[in-house]
Design a protein around this motif. Structure first.
Motif, PDB file in Angstrom:
ATOM      1  N   ARG A   1       0.840  -1.119   0.321  1.00  0.00           N
ATOM      2  CA  ARG A   1       0.048  -0.105   0.046  1.00  0.00           C
ATOM      3  C   ARG A   1       1.147   1.345  -0.118  1.00  0.00           C
ATOM      4  O   ARG A   1       0.527   2.239  -0.594  1.00  0.00           O
ATOM      5  CB  ARG A   1      -1.103  -0.309   1.134  1.00  0.00           C
TER       6      ARG A   1
ATOM      7  N   GLN B   1      -9.366  -3.218  -6.470  1.00  0.00           N
ATOM      8  CA  GLN B   1      -8.639  -2.136  -6.435  1.00  0.00           C
ATOM      9  C   GLN B   1      -8.024  -2.481  -8.477  1.00  0.00           C
ATOM     10  O   GLN B   1      -7.277  -1.571  -8.779  1.00  0.00           O
ATOM     11  CB  GLN B   1      -6.965  -2.460  -5.740  1.00  0.00           C
TER      12      GLN B   1
ATOM     13  N   VAL C   1      -8.812  -2.656   1.874  1.00  0.00           N
ATOM     14  CA  VAL C   1      -9.005  -1.236   0.623  1.00  0.00           C
ATOM     15  C   VAL C   1      -9.250   0.682   1.701  1.00  0.00           C
ATOM     16  O   VAL C   1      -8.307   1.013   1.110  1.00  0.00           O
ATOM     17  CB  VAL C   1     -10.180  -1.744  -0.377  1.00  0.00           C
TER      18      VAL C   1
END
Length: 191
Positions: free
Chosen positions: A36, A73, A171
């Protein structure tokens, strides 16, 4: 049945993190940085590398988890993830990502299988040193995570909805954010 008593009842790595929270912190921080953090590879692409390696390692929990995280994603969703894992995606992913997946597969077999030819092919498609570094580290880390989860025989839910819910949390909040706990049952009052 897990090889150790996991009182939390959580499946996969989540149960292991509850069992040893002092190791959960650094492992979650590693996942957060790799999957991330700032990078020229998208979060979806990095999750796809994690899912791909986990699939090669036949780790059901990690494969299902990171496939869901990638699908949430990536524009192609789970169809694309499934096609990449089956080796069918072809033009649906960039040539650069194809070369990085080849490097990840080499790492999964042995770090020494990452050859100069594989690296040169990735660089020819525009892969940067940072992308090469992170691909190798994601693949190596997921070999460890997969062996951690499977080495202690953790439970992997069969319901895809479990992984989709986890994907929403990852997410939105990232790694290290605790899963919501069920509300405690209220005792009834008599009289």
């Amino acid at each position: 049945m897990p090889h150790i008593t996991i009182d939390s009842g959580e499946p996969g790595i989540r149960g292991l993190f509850a069992f040893r929270p002092e190791t959960a912190g650094p492992l979650n921080a590693l996942a957060e940085a790799l999957l991330r953090g700032d990078n020229t590879l998208t979060r979806g692409e990095r999750e796809l590398i994690a899912a791909y390696v986990s699939g090669l390692n036949e780790c059901r929990y990690c494969t299902a988890s990171h496939a869901a995280f990638a699908a949430a994603q990536l524009p192609g969703g789970m169809d694309l993830v499934d096609r990449v894992r089956a080796g069918e995606a072809g033009a649906e992913i960039s040539p650069k990502l194809q070369t990085l997946l080849a490097i990840a597969a080499a790492v999964q077999r042995s770090g020494r299988e990452v050859t100069g030819d594989l690296v040169d092919a990735a660089k020819a498609e525009g892969a940067t040193d940072r992308e090469l570094h992170d691909t190798v580290l994601i693949a190596a880390a997921f070999c460890m995570f997969n062996r951690y989860v499977d080495g202690l025989a953790t439970h992997a839910p069969d319901d895809p909805a479990f992984y989709a819910t986890s994907a929403e949390r990852i997410v939105t909040h990232g790694y290290g954010h605790p899963a919501p706990q069920p509300a405690p049952q209220q005792a009834g009052h008599l009289g």
